[in-house]
Design a protein around this motif. Structure first.
Motif, PDB file in Angstrom:
ATOM      1  N   GLY A   4       0.813  -1.216   0.000  1.00 39.87           N
ATOM      2  CA  GLY A   4       0.000   0.000   0.000  1.00 39.87           C
ATOM      3  C   GLY A   4       0.840   1.257   0.000  1.00 39.87           C
ATOM      4  N   GLN A  16      -5.753   5.613  -7.299  1.00 41.57           N
ATOM      5  CA  GLN A  16      -5.176   4.276  -7.223  1.00 41.57           C
ATOM      6  C   GLN A  16      -4.530   3.940  -5.882  1.00 41.57           C
ATOM      7  OE1 GLN A  16      -5.219   1.750  -9.784  1.00 41.57           O
ATOM      8  NE2 GLN A  16      -6.887   3.156 -10.207  1.00 41.57           N
ATOM      9  N   ALA A  18      -5.797   3.265  -2.704  1.00 40.93           N
ATOM     10  CA  ALA A  18      -6.423   2.099  -2.079  1.00 40.93           C
ATOM     11  C   ALA A  18      -6.411   0.907  -3.031  1.00 40.93           C
ATOM     12  CB  ALA A  18      -7.852   2.416  -1.656  1.00 40.93           C
ATOM     13  N   ILE A  19      -6.631   1.154  -4.305  1.00 41.00           N
ATOM     14  CA  ILE A  19      -6.638   0.064  -5.283  1.00 41.00           C
ATOM     15  C   ILE A  19      -5.282  -0.624  -5.311  1.00 41.00           C
ATOM     16  CG2 ILE A  19      -6.834  -0.488  -7.755  1.00 41.00           C
ATOM     17  CD1 ILE A  19      -9.506   0.200  -6.358  1.00 41.00           C
ATOM     18  N   SER A  20      -4.203   0.165  -5.264  1.00 39.58           N
ATOM     19  CA  SER A  20      -2.861  -0.429  -5.254  1.00 39.58           C
ATOM     20  C   SER A  20      -2.650  -1.277  -4.007  1.00 39.58           C
ATOM     21  CB  SER A  20      -1.791   0.657  -5.340  1.00 39.58           C
ATOM     22  OG  SER A  20      -1.820   1.268  -6.602  1.00 39.58           O
ATOM     23  N   SER A  21      -3.215  -0.848  -2.904  1.00 39.10           N
ATOM     24  CA  SER A  21      -3.117  -1.649  -1.672  1.00 39.10           C
ATOM     25  C   SER A  21      -3.805  -2.995  -1.845  1.00 39.10           C
ATOM     26  CB  SER A  21      -3.746  -0.904  -0.494  1.00 39.10           C
ATOM     27  OG  SER A  21      -3.059   0.295  -0.253  1.00 39.10           O
ATOM     28  N   PHE A  22      -4.973  -2.985  -2.476  1.00 40.29           N
ATOM     29  CA  PHE A  22      -5.676  -4.251  -2.739  1.00 40.29           C
ATOM     30  C   PHE A  22      -4.858  -5.126  -3.687  1.00 40.29           C
ATOM     31  CE2 PHE A  22      -9.727  -1.674  -2.023  1.00 40.29           C
ATOM     32  CZ  PHE A  22      -9.827  -2.044  -0.692  1.00 40.29           C
ATOM     33  N   GLU A  23      -4.321  -4.522  -4.741  1.00 38.31           N
ATOM     34  CA  GLU A  23      -3.488  -5.275  -5.680  1.00 38.31           C
ATOM     35  C   GLU A  23      -2.294  -5.883  -4.947  1.00 38.31           C
ATOM     36  OE1 GLU A  23      -2.255  -2.818  -8.923  1.00 38.31           O
ATOM     37  OE2 GLU A  23      -4.284  -2.592  -9.721  1.00 38.31           O
ATOM     38  N   ASP A  24      -1.655  -5.084  -4.074  1.00 39.03           N
ATOM     39  CA  ASP A  24      -0.507  -5.572  -3.302  1.00 39.03           C
ATOM     40  C   ASP A  24      -0.904  -6.787  -2.467  1.00 39.03           C
ATOM     41  OD1 ASP A  24       1.049  -3.483  -4.249  1.00 39.03           O
ATOM     42  OD2 ASP A  24       0.939  -2.316  -2.395  1.00 39.03           O
ATOM     43  N   ALA A  25      -2.017  -6.674  -1.763  1.00 40.95           N
ATOM     44  CA  ALA A  25      -2.462  -7.763  -0.887  1.00 40.95           C
ATOM     45  C   ALA A  25      -2.734  -9.033  -1.689  1.00 40.95           C
ATOM     46  CB  ALA A  25      -3.701  -7.338  -0.112  1.00 40.95           C
ATOM     47  N   ILE A  26      -3.366  -8.888  -2.842  1.00 45.58           N
ATOM     48  CA  ILE A  26      -3.658 -10.059  -3.678  1.00 45.58           C
ATOM     49  C   ILE A  26      -2.368 -10.659  -4.221  1.00 45.58           C
ATOM     50  CG2 ILE A  26      -4.727 -10.804  -5.850  1.00 45.58           C
ATOM     51  CD1 ILE A  26      -6.929  -8.649  -5.210  1.00 45.58           C
TER      52      ILE A  26
END
Length: 101
Positions: A4, A16, A18-26
């Motif tokens: 994130g 992007q 929060a979206i990048s944080s989700f991508e990172d987690a996935i």
């Protein structure tokens, strides 16, 4: 291990953060569950390879958009408006991203 905004804080112009944080987690979940990677160090290296270039690209693009959005009146602003009318074409790389594909 950072994910994130701790890994890649960015300006808000692409929406992007929060979206990048989700991508990172996935992406992190994918590499942690990858049995082909034998150690946590290998998993973290794979995660960094997966995410670093994309995070840097989003950061750089967002800084460019910041400069672009604050142009004074004139030819540069007119060109910016022309480009903004074609946003889908210019930013398809950002919104059509698929992790691990």
């Amino acid at each position: 291990m950072l994910i994130g905004d701790a890994a890649h804080g960015m300006m808000p112009h692409h929406g992007q953060g929060a979206i990048s944080s989700f991508e990172d987690a996935i992406a992190l979940a994918h590499v942690i569950n990858d049995d082909a990677l034998s150690s946590m160090a290998a998993k973290f290296d794979a995660y960094e390879r997966e995410r670093k270039a994309r995070g840097e690209r989003i950061q750089t693009s967002s800084r460019s958009v910041n400069d672009c959005l604050h142009l004074p009146a004139g030819a540069a602003r007119l060109e910016r408006n022309r480009v903004l009318n074609e946003l889908g074409r210019h930013f398809s790389w950002l919104h059509g991203y698929k992790i691990g594909v």
